[in-house]
Design an enzyme around this catalytic site. Structure first.
Site, PDB file in Angstrom:
ATOM      1  N   GLU A 141       0.810  -1.226   0.000  1.00 23.81           N
ATOM      2  CA  GLU A 141       0.000   0.000   0.000  1.00 23.81           C
ATOM      3  C   GLU A 141       0.831   1.259   0.000  1.00 23.81           C
ATOM      4  O   GLU A 141       0.517   2.216  -0.689  1.00 23.81           O
ATOM      5  CB  GLU A 141      -0.930   0.049   1.224  1.00 23.81           C
ATOM      6  CG  GLU A 141      -2.167  -0.787   1.126  1.00 23.81           C
ATOM      7  CD  GLU A 141      -1.863  -2.225   1.420  1.00 23.81           C
ATOM      8  OE1 GLU A 141      -0.725  -2.500   1.816  1.00 23.81           O
ATOM      9  OE2 GLU A 141      -2.750  -3.060   1.264  1.00 23.81           O
ATOM     10  N   HIS A 210     -10.176  -4.946  10.567  1.00 22.07           N
ATOM     11  CA  HIS A 210     -10.846  -4.757   9.298  1.00 22.07           C
ATOM     12  C   HIS A 210     -12.141  -3.979   9.466  1.00 22.07           C
ATOM     13  O   HIS A 210     -12.993  -4.011   8.595  1.00 22.07           O
ATOM     14  CB  HIS A 210     -11.140  -6.117   8.651  1.00 22.07           C
ATOM     15  CG  HIS A 210      -9.899  -6.830   8.219  1.00 22.07           C
ATOM     16  ND1 HIS A 210      -9.019  -7.368   9.110  1.00 22.07           N
ATOM     17  CD2 HIS A 210      -9.396  -7.062   7.004  1.00 22.07           C
ATOM     18  CE1 HIS A 210      -8.011  -7.926   8.457  1.00 22.07           C
ATOM     19  NE2 HIS A 210      -8.219  -7.745   7.166  1.00 22.07           N
TER      20      HIS A 210
END
Lengths: 405, 399
Positions: A141, A210
């Site tokens: 990322e 998450h």
């Protein structure tokens, strides 16, 4: 509890329960599809009560139960019939249209190409536009966000997808320093027209890492804009506006909202990045919300209307900067504010919004602002505990009753 | 720290210079002139051979001309003088914050620039003053930015670590160690996307060579054959820590593993030029390459660092005596009679005056207007304005 809002559909519409005003019963042409003037499309938003950029459904009949629209009543929407889409399809439509319109728009992310996107937002785009324009990246990322930003410095318009917003924490340095600040530190030489998007928020027992709400972490970064979509209509509109914007825009989607269905116009439309959406006009209290909590609020609104309250529900949509104009007008009318958000209590969007409203509209408030947010805990896995982390409609009803006492 | 000291060290060490051929005439005495009709070329062997990793290194023989050498001398002297002047300005508290000086490393900037065009992109970290100059930046723009004035290259809002020049492909100027490497790969990605036949030079230091994002970016660049040249300016010290204390493998040119690498003597401007030319051709055909420039900085990491706590003064002066890039070029010029010593001294004097004039001009430049605090946060356009509470009507125009 969480299943209920699914049945609401996404055609959340409204009408004021107070007066059967013919003015409001006009042809519900979406305001955002306004006059076309010689090649440029104006997105015009009028003042309240003719709120802008929202599909309106005229309704006759018993006004007290018309707090929340349900599926099946969306007939006379637009001059054209429009088509039904799910929210992720709406995002894809927006992305597809923009990629077609401008060859500099490209998508960068994990599993966006051949896999079609982990939430199917980019499905089919790689076959259509090729592997370079819909780029499958390795799981890195920090660097692919940096790469997108570097590409944007030269004039490309990448749409960077984080598979889950929480993963973008790894790219925080790139987003904060390079994305947000480069336009300023270069004295205006570089613009960074990126869109960083991805699903966030509390899902269905996804676990703590998450289920993060990154809007609270990103909100202080100068130079970026943040928007949160909540319906297929505004998802497509915000996606298109974000891609066309010269500023870096972070588009927050929600994991649980991808399967919402709504009828959206066939013709092209964009939605303003800094406007809030008037979901339900009212008189007694202003409820400010965004993303998934909008549906909890509308659920609560049904109950509230039955109890005789008249809440005004505004989906703020623009998390940075706040649409203080719409919010301000609402506060001046109702004098009571309830903020319902999914961010955590500490340092969330609600906290900033409370401060902003207090500073600007203090004289208009009859009661302190109440902010309902998620608990300051990592989201637990157990279903019941997870339900208690986020704000539920019953809590909203209680809060409104207390505020309006 | 002055020019007088530099010229004192000058002595003709013939061993350092190995001219292979001297094509035009033999030791014709020619006065330094700036005419374009100069045709004296020279082929010089680099002092140190290249070392390659997974590639065939280029030849050690570099072609150069009198004009080019004189230009190198002038440019490097200008950079050296600018950095020394920045040092004095910092001590006089006209430059604040962080100031990272590049003196000692000028050969990398000048040699690289000689091999590329302005259409190629260059991005570096915070030691960017000289690269900005090499890319066509002005002295006034540099000094004004350092002093935070309106005429600075970033309007005074960036500072020492944020020099940019978009029109000549200089992308800065970044403060966070290693964060520019993914950006550089992004620049190369755009070049590949737009099918331009140009390359991107992404510079980083030996300290940044240990950053994870560098390897992430390297992986992606190699995966997609991006036209990026990663240049590790190895000055052997990452801030205050020597490279042998920070890196298990100090062979930075090999660290790319599957990406070919080349180790270059970064104090030899001709070697740098040759390597960069070679790299550009290689990359347009074969994908990324790592260049490790073996160089040295005389100053500390920044002006807050004396630079002597982690290395000895003898080391610094030893390098200055034996490997100084400007001295090397001076010796080359003098030994081939491309100019007289007096002419070189005059050049140095000119350069000094140029820098002093630029500083004076930069000092005249005013501070930015307070309204500049809010400009350039957002770009004007669709969905741009941060508005207040008294907005009456919104109207956005689609581009």
């Amino acid at each position: 509890m969480a299943a209920t809002f699914q049945s609401l559909g996404a055609s959340s519409s409204l009408s004021t329960p107070n007066s059967f005003d013919s003015k409001l019963f006009h042809v519900p042409r979406p305001k955002s599809l306004a006059e076309r003037k010689g090649g440029s499309l104006f997105v015009r938003s009028d003042l309240f009560p003719d709120n802008g950029s929202k599909l309106k459904v005229g309704r006759a009949g018993n006004l007290a139960v018309n707090a929340v629209a349900t599926k099946g009543h969306s007939s006379s929407t637009a001059s054209k019939p429009g088509h039904e889409v799910l929210l992720f399809e709406a995002l894809r439509e927006g992305l597809d249209e923009e990629m077609q319109r401008d060859p500099c728009v490209c998508v960068i992310g994990e599993d966006v190409g051949h896999y079609g996107g982990s939430y199917k937002v980019t499905k089919g785009l790689a076959t259509k536009y090729g592997d370079l324009r819909v780029l499958d990246t390795p799981i890195a990322e920090n660097s692919f966000t940096g790469m997108g930003i570097g590409a944007a410095m030269t004039g490309l318009r990448p749409v960077i997808e984080g598979m889950n917003m929480g993963f973008l924490l790894l790219a925080f340095n790139q987003i904060s320093n390079n994305c947000g600040m480069l336009h300023y530190t270069s004295g205006g030489q570089f613009t960074i027209p990126v869109v960083i998007r991805g699903p966030g928020g509390v899902g269905r027992q996804l676990g703590a890492e998450h289920s993060q709400r990154l809007e609270s972490y990103f909100q202080s970064i100068p130079g970026i804009q943040m928007v949160a979509c909540s319906t297929p209509y505004n998802a497509k509109g915000l996606m298109k506006a974000a891609i066309r914007s010269e500023n870096p825009v972070i588009l927050f989607e929600h994991v649980l909202l991808y399967n919402l269905k709504e009828r959206i116009p066939d013709e092209e439309y964009v939605v303003s990045l800094e406007e809030a959406e008037m979901v339900r006009p009212g008189e007694h209290i202003t409820i400010l919300t965004y993303s998934r909590m909008r549906y909890h609020v509308m659920q609560a609104a049904k109950t509230l209307v039955n109890k005789g309250y008249d809440p005004e529900v505004i989906d703020i949509r623009s998390l940075k900067p706040f649409d203080l104009f719409t919010i301000g007008n609402s506060v001046k009318k109702t004098h009571r504010v309830l903020i319902v958000e999914e961010c955590m209590r500490t340092g969330g969007i609600g906290a900033s919004l409370t401060a902003a409203i207090n500073e600007n509209f203090h004289d208009y408030l009859d009661a302190p602002i109440v902010c309902l947010s998620s608990q300051d805990v990592p989201t637990p896995y157990a279903g019941t505990l997870e339900d208690w982390t986020v704000v539920q409609p019953a809590q909203i009803v209680t809060a409104v009753e207390q505020l309006c006492r | 720290m002055s020019l007088i000291q530099l010229s004192k060290n000058q002595s003709l060490h013939a061993a350092l210079l190995l001219p292979v051929t001297n094509s035009v005439g033999a030791h014709l005495r020619r006065h330094f002139s700036s005419t374009e009709t100069d045709t004296r070329t020279l082929t010089i062997e680099t002092s140190v051979p290249y070392t390659g990793h997974k590639l065939e290194p280029p030849s050690r023989s570099v072609e150069t001309t009198q004009k080019e050498l004189l230009t190198f001398f002038r440019e490097m002297s200008l950079m050296r003088r600018m950095e020394i002047a920045a040092d004095s300005l910092y001590k006089a508290k006209l430059i604040r914050g962080f100031c990272h000086l590049y003196d000692g490393q000028e050969a990398v900037a000048v040699g690289m620039e000689a091999a590329i065009t302005k259409k190629d992109n260059v991005i570096t970290a915070y030691r960017d003053h000289c690269i900005y100059l090499a890319r066509g930046g002005t002295l006034v723009g540099a000094f004004a930015e350092l002093m935070g004035r309106r005429d600075g290259c970033s309007k005074g809002k960036g500072g020492s670590m944020h020099f940019y020049k978009k029109d000549s492909g200089f992308y800065g100027g970044h403060g966070i160690v290693g964060a520019q490497t993914p950006l550089g790969c992004g620049l190369a990605f755009a070049q590949k996307y737009l099918k331009e036949e140009h390359v991107t030079f992404t510079l980083y230091g030996d300290g940044a060579a240990n950053q994870g994002q560098l390897f992430e970016a390297l992986n992606m660049a190699a995966l997609w054959d991006l036209p990026v040249i990663l240049v590790c300016e190895n000055n052997h010290y990452g801030m205050g820590t020597a490279e042998w204390r920070a890196a298990k493998s100090p062979a930075y040119y090999k660290r790319g593993d599957y990406v070919p690498g080349l180790k270059v003597d970064g104090m030899d401007v001709l070697a740098v030029k040759q390597a960069c030319k070679f790299a550009k051709e290689h990359v347009l055909k074969n994908g990324p390459i790592i260049l490790e420039m073996d160089t040295y900085r005389y100053h500390g990491h920044s002006m807050s660092d004396p630079g002597s706590t982690y290395r000895t003064r003898d080391e610094i002066s030893g390098i200055r005596q034996e490997r100084d890039p400007i001295e090397r070029v001076r010796k080359l010029i003098l030994s081939h009679d491309f100019a007289t010593e007096k002419e070189l001294k005059d050049t140095e004097k000119e350069v000094r005056k140029e820098v002093d004039d630029a500083i004076a001009q930069a000092k005249e430049s005013p501070m930015p207007d307070p309204s500049e605090l809010f400009t350039n946060v957002f770009v004007k356009g669709l969905g741009a304005d941060a508005f207040g509470v008294d907005r009456k009507e919104i109207r956005t125009v689609l581009p």
